[in-house]
Motif scaffolding. Structure first.
Motif, PDB file in Angstrom:
ATOM      1  N   LEU A  55      61.569  71.262   1.034  1.00 23.30           N
ATOM      2  CA  LEU A  55      61.777  71.898  -0.269  1.00 23.30           C
ATOM      3  C   LEU A  55      63.242  71.941  -0.683  1.00 23.30           C
ATOM      4  CD1 LEU A  55      59.173  74.792  -0.014  1.00 23.30           C
ATOM      5  CD2 LEU A  55      58.965  72.608  -1.208  1.00 23.30           C
ATOM      6  N   ASP A  56      64.154  72.150   0.279  1.00 24.20           N
ATOM      7  CA  ASP A  56      65.578  72.166  -0.057  1.00 24.20           C
ATOM      8  C   ASP A  56      66.026  70.794  -0.556  1.00 24.20           C
ATOM      9  OD1 ASP A  56      65.801  74.817   0.654  1.00 24.20           O
ATOM     10  OD2 ASP A  56      66.413  74.390   2.723  1.00 24.20           O
ATOM     11  N   SER A  66      63.793  77.079  -7.497  1.00 21.61           N
ATOM     12  CA  SER A  66      62.790  77.810  -6.721  1.00 21.61           C
ATOM     13  C   SER A  66      61.840  78.642  -7.573  1.00 21.61           C
ATOM     14  CB  SER A  66      63.492  78.720  -5.702  1.00 21.61           C
ATOM     15  OG  SER A  66      64.356  79.641  -6.371  1.00 21.61           O
ATOM     16  N   ASP A  67      62.183  78.895  -8.827  1.00 27.96           N
ATOM     17  CA  ASP A  67      61.283  79.684  -9.671  1.00 27.96           C
ATOM     18  C   ASP A  67      60.146  78.837 -10.245  1.00 27.96           C
ATOM     19  OD1 ASP A  67      63.112  78.279 -11.244  1.00 27.96           O
ATOM     20  OD2 ASP A  67      62.769  79.609 -12.954  1.00 27.96           O
ATOM     21  N   SER A  69      56.862  76.143  -9.831  1.00 31.16           N
ATOM     22  CA  SER A  69      55.700  76.095  -8.945  1.00 31.16           C
ATOM     23  C   SER A  69      55.186  74.664  -8.866  1.00 31.16           C
ATOM     24  CB  SER A  69      54.593  77.027  -9.471  1.00 31.16           C
ATOM     25  OG  SER A  69      53.447  76.954  -8.646  1.00 31.16           O
ATOM     26  N   SER A  93      53.208  76.198  -0.733  1.00 24.72           N
ATOM     27  CA  SER A  93      53.720  77.458  -0.212  1.00 24.72           C
ATOM     28  C   SER A  93      55.198  77.332   0.143  1.00 24.72           C
ATOM     29  CB  SER A  93      52.934  77.883   1.030  1.00 24.72           C
ATOM     30  OG  SER A  93      53.093  76.927   2.065  1.00 24.72           O
ATOM     31  N   ALA A  94      55.820  78.466   0.469  1.00 26.59           N
ATOM     32  CA  ALA A  94      57.248  78.484   0.794  1.00 26.59           C
ATOM     33  C   ALA A  94      57.560  77.718   2.069  1.00 26.59           C
ATOM     34  CB  ALA A  94      57.726  79.935   0.919  1.00 26.59           C
ATOM     35  N   SER A  95      56.564  77.549   2.939  1.00 25.53           N
ATOM     36  CA  SER A  95      56.795  76.821   4.195  1.00 25.53           C
ATOM     37  C   SER A  95      56.931  75.323   3.963  1.00 25.53           C
ATOM     38  CB  SER A  95      55.642  77.085   5.171  1.00 25.53           C
ATOM     39  OG  SER A  95      54.441  76.492   4.693  1.00 25.53           O
ATOM     40  N   GLY A  96      56.347  74.824   2.893  1.00 27.20           N
ATOM     41  CA  GLY A  96      56.405  73.392   2.599  1.00 27.20           C
ATOM     42  C   GLY A  96      55.367  72.576   3.333  1.00 27.20           C
TER      43      GLY A  96
END
Length: 298
Positions: A55-56, A66-67, A69, A93-96
């Motif tokens: 994600l980074d 990051s805002d 989706s 999800s945030a975990s990717g």
């Protein structure tokens, strides 16, 4: 697809990693092959795959903050039924790391089924920036995979003709029209010609209940055609093995699958000369029977 130019930044190949499709085979899960020769249309195709996103790195490459989706969607298309559908999107999800699961109804499938997985923008960032995907549904990455749900040598069209009016030997019962173009569509290039002079075979091939002799005629035809296909594949062995994956439904795809299946039963080769012909012919006809073509031993 290669050559497409998008009006927004997209992540690199290593940023979005699509894992292999897995399927429920018996009681175990294994990688979904490119061909399922024993497919039963009464059975649903249950599949799943993992997708990993950095994600980074994706944010740096695309400018998506990051805002926003993101979502992953799986869709499928069947070549023989002309049906298509999709699985509800899964939000990243945030975990990717995301696991995609799908149940494809067996009665809706057939021929070549193409699975398409897409990473799309579900909700855009609050601030719009030049070159950054903005519209919901924008495709950031995609992956396609095809699986054939048909016999390794699918049934091809048949045509009845009087061989005495053609170049073909009038005393032959059948002839298989073929091509050496491995990229050509198999079903559009292979044609089984039946000699109308052999009315007994014509009647046996016709749909309907068959007596014992008619069944033997059909099995003999299947065995002969199967052996011919194996021999044809052997003559193209070098070309067939040069490519790991032929486009589904092409002559190369079908012959490669026939060659792979037959080679598991015997160490096949082309005859070196007249001294070798009888032994090689025995190998090929034996391989044809071993792969289910023609009359089976009781």
């Amino acid at each position: 697809m290669k050559g497409d130019v998008f009006p927004y930044f997209r992540p690199s190949h290593d940023t979005v990693r699509f894992g292999p499709w897995m399927w429920a085979a018996d009681s175990e899960s294994e990688q979904l092959p490119s061909h399922l020769p024993d497919w039963d249309s009464n059975t649903d195709l249950i599949i799943e795959r993992d997708v990993q996103l950095d994600l980074d790195r994706l944010a740096r490459e695309t400018g998506i903050t990051s805002d926003a989706s993101l979502a992953l969607t799986t869709s499928w298309t069947s070549s023989s039924s002309d049906m298509s559908s999709y699985v509800p999107p899964v939000v990243v999800s945030a975990s990717g790391t995301i696991t995609l699961r799908a149940v494809l109804k067996g009665e809706r499938l057939g021929g070549v089924v193409t699975l398409r997985t897409t990473l799309t923008l579900a909700r855009p960032s609050a601030v719009r920036a030049p070159g950054v995907a903005w519209f919901p549904g924008s495709v950031l990455a995609e992956h396609r995979y095809s699986v054939g749900l048909e016999p390794s040598d699918p049934p091809f069209p048949t045509h009845e003709i009087d061989f005495s009016r053609t170049r073909l030997n009038p005393d032959a019962s059948w002839h298989l029209e073929t091509t050496t173009d491995l990229t050509a569509p198999f079903l559009g290039s292979f044609l089984l010609l039946l000699n109308t002079r052999d009315q007994e075979l014509i009647s046996a091939v016709a749909k309907g209940r068959k007596d014992k002799r008619q069944q033997l005629l059909i099995e003999d035809l299947e065995h002969g055609v199967g052996a011919l296909l194996i021999e044809l594949a052997l003559h193209h062995r070098d070309e067939l093995c040069d490519s790991d994956r032929w486009p589904p439904g092409t002559v190369g795809d079908v012959l490669k699958r026939i060659l792979d299946a037959a080679s598991k039963r015997a160490d096949l080769r082309i005859a070196d000369g007249p001294h070798d012909l009888a032994e090689v012919r025995t190998l090929i006809t034996g391989a044809a029977r071993a792969t289910g073509r023609g009359r089976q031993f009781e």
